[in-house]
Design a protein around this motif. Sequence first.
Motif, mmCIF file in Angstrom:
data_model
loop_
_atom_site.group_PDB
_atom_site.id
_atom_site.type_symbol
_atom_site.label_atom_id
_atom_site.label_comp_id
_atom_site.label_asym_id
_atom_site.label_seq_id
_atom_site.Cartn_x
_atom_site.Cartn_y
_atom_site.Cartn_z
ATOM 1 N N MET A 138 0.683 -1.286 -0.076
ATOM 2 C CA MET A 138 0.030 0.028 -0.023
ATOM 3 C C MET A 138 0.848 1.377 0.082
ATOM 4 S SD MET A 138 -3.010 1.389 -0.163
ATOM 5 C CE MET A 138 -3.873 -0.317 -0.015
ATOM 6 N N VAL A 139 2.005 1.293 0.770
ATOM 7 C CA VAL A 139 2.947 2.367 0.838
ATOM 8 C C VAL A 139 3.505 2.825 -0.339
ATOM 9 C CG1 VAL A 139 3.166 2.597 3.443
ATOM 10 C CG2 VAL A 139 4.685 1.004 2.000
ATOM 11 N N ASP A 140 3.487 1.783 -1.486
ATOM 12 C CA ASP A 140 4.122 2.088 -2.780
ATOM 13 C C ASP A 140 3.475 2.941 -3.330
ATOM 14 O OD1 ASP A 140 2.017 0.550 -3.136
ATOM 15 O OD2 ASP A 140 3.367 -0.960 -4.412
ATOM 16 N N LYS A 141 2.158 3.378 -2.907
ATOM 17 C CA LYS A 141 1.270 4.365 -3.633
ATOM 18 C C LYS A 141 1.773 5.848 -3.338
ATOM 19 C CE LYS A 141 -2.866 1.180 -4.303
ATOM 20 N NZ LYS A 141 -3.989 1.094 -3.962
ATOM 21 N N ILE A 142 2.601 5.873 -2.292
ATOM 22 C CA ILE A 142 2.851 7.233 -1.918
ATOM 23 C C ILE A 142 3.723 7.847 -2.896
ATOM 24 C CG2 ILE A 142 4.390 8.426 -0.293
ATOM 25 C CD1 ILE A 142 3.776 6.320 1.747
ATOM 26 N N GLN A 143 3.216 9.109 -3.047
ATOM 27 C CA GLN A 143 4.065 9.913 -4.182
ATOM 28 C C GLN A 143 4.422 11.366 -3.624
ATOM 29 O OE1 GLN A 143 1.581 10.069 -7.622
ATOM 30 N NE2 GLN A 143 1.962 8.070 -8.175
ATOM 31 N N VAL A 144 5.473 11.774 -3.981
ATOM 32 C CA VAL A 144 5.922 13.295 -3.485
ATOM 33 C C VAL A 144 6.202 13.906 -4.663
ATOM 34 C CG1 VAL A 144 6.569 12.516 -1.254
ATOM 35 C CG2 VAL A 144 8.117 12.467 -3.113
ATOM 36 N N SER A 145 5.900 15.461 -4.539
ATOM 37 C CA SER A 145 6.214 16.498 -5.580
ATOM 38 C C SER A 145 7.339 17.304 -5.068
ATOM 39 C CB SER A 145 5.104 17.214 -6.012
ATOM 40 O OG SER A 145 5.397 18.277 -6.912
ATOM 41 N N LEU A 146 8.556 17.362 -5.657
ATOM 42 C CA LEU A 146 9.408 18.297 -5.222
ATOM 43 C C LEU A 146 9.132 19.646 -5.711
ATOM 44 C CD1 LEU A 146 12.565 16.477 -6.517
ATOM 45 C CD2 LEU A 146 11.640 16.227 -4.177
ATOM 46 N N TYR A 147 8.166 19.905 -6.282
ATOM 47 C CA TYR A 147 7.772 21.307 -6.690
ATOM 48 C C TYR A 147 6.340 21.797 -6.321
ATOM 49 C CZ TYR A 147 10.614 19.587 -10.609
ATOM 50 O OH TYR A 147 11.425 18.868 -11.435
ATOM 51 N N SER A 148 5.904 21.027 -5.147
ATOM 52 C CA SER A 148 4.911 21.681 -4.415
ATOM 53 C C SER A 148 5.396 22.730 -3.363
ATOM 54 C CB SER A 148 4.247 20.506 -3.741
ATOM 55 O OG SER A 148 3.155 20.837 -2.907
ATOM 56 N N ASP A 149 4.440 23.434 -3.052
ATOM 57 C CA ASP A 149 4.666 24.508 -2.017
ATOM 58 C C ASP A 149 4.686 23.747 -0.529
ATOM 59 O OD1 ASP A 149 5.247 26.563 -3.430
ATOM 60 O OD2 ASP A 149 3.082 27.262 -3.238
ATOM 61 N N VAL A 150 3.947 22.462 -0.583
ATOM 62 C CA VAL A 150 3.884 21.724 0.751
ATOM 63 C C VAL A 150 5.325 20.883 0.849
ATOM 64 C CG1 VAL A 150 2.525 19.917 1.837
ATOM 65 C CG2 VAL A 150 1.382 21.511 0.302
ATOM 66 N N PRO A 151 5.784 21.059 2.187
ATOM 67 C CA PRO A 151 7.163 20.147 2.624
ATOM 68 C C PRO A 151 6.819 18.829 2.168
ATOM 69 C CG PRO A 151 6.620 21.921 4.211
ATOM 70 C CD PRO A 151 5.279 21.951 3.350
ATOM 71 N N ILE A 152 7.726 18.230 1.774
ATOM 72 C CA ILE A 152 7.922 16.711 1.384
ATOM 73 C C ILE A 152 7.298 15.983 2.554
ATOM 74 C CG2 ILE A 152 9.228 14.570 0.827
ATOM 75 C CD1 ILE A 152 10.853 16.755 -1.272
ATOM 76 N N TYR A 153 7.918 16.190 3.819
ATOM 77 C CA TYR A 153 7.636 15.455 5.086
ATOM 78 C C TYR A 153 6.370 15.410 5.448
ATOM 79 C CZ TYR A 153 6.916 19.059 8.456
ATOM 80 O OH TYR A 153 6.157 20.073 9.240
ATOM 81 N N ARG A 154 5.516 16.922 4.869
ATOM 82 C CA ARG A 154 4.042 16.836 5.215
ATOM 83 C C ARG A 154 3.444 15.896 4.243
ATOM 84 N NH1 ARG A 154 1.750 17.280 9.169
ATOM 85 N NH2 ARG A 154 -0.081 17.826 7.948
ATOM 86 N N GLN A 155 3.724 16.154 2.986
ATOM 87 C CA GLN A 155 3.194 15.356 1.976
ATOM 88 C C GLN A 155 3.119 13.630 2.493
ATOM 89 O OE1 GLN A 155 4.530 15.958 -2.201
ATOM 90 N NE2 GLN A 155 5.483 17.833 -1.401
ATOM 91 N N ILE A 156 4.174 13.247 2.912
ATOM 92 C CA ILE A 156 4.357 11.821 3.547
ATOM 93 C C ILE A 156 3.356 11.808 4.524
ATOM 94 C CG2 ILE A 156 5.725 9.999 4.625
ATOM 95 C CD1 ILE A 156 8.046 11.344 2.759
ATOM 96 N N VAL A 157 3.404 12.590 5.659
ATOM 97 C CA VAL A 157 2.530 12.603 6.724
ATOM 98 C C VAL A 157 0.923 12.613 6.365
ATOM 99 C CG1 VAL A 157 1.735 13.826 8.721
ATOM 100 C CG2 VAL A 157 4.100 13.706 8.197
ATOM 101 N N THR A 158 0.610 13.199 5.250
ATOM 102 C CA THR A 158 -0.814 13.522 4.920
ATOM 103 C C THR A 158 -1.197 12.202 4.265
ATOM 104 O OG1 THR A 158 -0.691 15.806 4.691
ATOM 105 C CG2 THR A 158 -2.409 14.784 3.666
ATOM 106 N N GLN A 159 -0.425 11.751 3.532
ATOM 107 C CA GLN A 159 -0.799 10.537 2.382
ATOM 108 C C GLN A 159 -0.963 9.432 3.482
ATOM 109 O OE1 GLN A 159 1.084 10.140 -1.361
ATOM 110 N NE2 GLN A 159 2.106 12.106 -0.998
ATOM 111 N N LEU A 160 -0.087 9.176 4.590
ATOM 112 C CA LEU A 160 -0.297 7.749 5.580
ATOM 113 C C LEU A 160 -1.037 7.999 6.458
ATOM 114 C CD1 LEU A 160 3.963 7.350 6.138
ATOM 115 C CD2 LEU A 160 2.287 6.033 4.745
ATOM 116 N N SER A 161 -1.359 9.214 6.901
ATOM 117 C CA SER A 161 -2.661 9.478 7.788
ATOM 118 C C SER A 161 -3.727 9.066 7.171
ATOM 119 C CB SER A 161 -2.525 11.077 8.085
ATOM 120 O OG SER A 161 -1.419 11.333 9.012
ATOM 121 N N PHE A 162 -3.821 9.517 5.835
ATOM 122 C CA PHE A 162 -5.292 9.199 5.022
ATOM 123 C C PHE A 162 -5.311 7.599 4.887
ATOM 124 C CE2 PHE A 162 -7.308 8.368 0.937
ATOM 125 C CZ PHE A 162 -8.519 9.086 1.149
#
Length: 330
Positions: free
Chosen positions: A1-25
């Motif tokens: 399931m975690v292989d679906k995690i994706q991050v964007s280097l171009y987002s204004d959202v810090p990468i760690y927050r992207q990971i937190v949000t996706q795993l929380s979801f």
Amino acid sequence: MVDKIQVSLYSDVPIYRQIVTQLSFMIETGDLGPGQALPSARLLADNLHINRNTVARAYAELGEIGLVEGRGRSGTIVVGPGPEREGSLARDQARQVLEAATRECIELGLSAAEIQSLVMSLALRAEDDLLKVSFVECNVDRAKYFANELEDKIGVKVKPLVIGTFEPEEERADLVLTTFFHLAEVRGLMRQPKTEVVAIVVAPHVQTLVQIASVAKNGTVGIWYRTDEQAITVRDSLRDSGIKNIEVLDGIEDKDLEGVDLVVIPDEMTDLEAQLDGKVEVMRFGNVLDAASIRMVSDVVRDMQQLKRGTAPSPGQAPAAGVPTPVHTA
């Protein structure tokens, strides 16, 4: 399931927050259940081509909110949202909203993966639109205590931060609160554009002042803090309150305590209180938020929320000082 995690280097959202949000979801929706192990920080970092510390920070934040737990060699284990969150009214209402929206999306022909990606994108954007407020202090106990107090008073989530334990460039806060003692240092750290840094006043409990004053009237009060600067600040604030016979201690050995009737220590240093037990009377110096500071912060938050939403202050309502346009603190 975690292989679906994706991050964007171009987002204004810090990468760690992207990971937190996706795993929380994933945890909130049950895609990741209690007992499941997350990949190691190194493995997930390698898969995402990012720094391992970024993943470690995301895992640490998930641990702080009670969704995962580090178990040594067993790794990071999902413990779930917890019974208090599972049964919360807000979560039940959110589930009903998402269930109805999900069914409509399925009827429109979207796949489960497409819906998940779309919801994640919208959630990240909505989260980014919220006013982000942090409180910065020099130790974790004070940071958490005052962040919780401010959160309760102003009705906005306040994130506690401890100087020296976070990467300033990764903290995308709209409003950063701190005490006057740390104002210059925090302004030097939080140099992002559009970040407002505001100092608030914390004052000693009246009961604390009364007790210190009663001792200082006929005796001597010693101040002992982690640094001389902090001790001097407390001493000066007590003197400004009209309390005399206050001195900063050089140490807490018997020779340092000669002639001292009361030692004032930081509220969070309970271990020091135990060391001094039986030697001298000890008082923990507790602080409370200044009422005027709370009103000022409430005004600033109100105006910043209106600016973020693109709305003007109500007719006849003056903007809070320094907030008609975003203020650069660099």
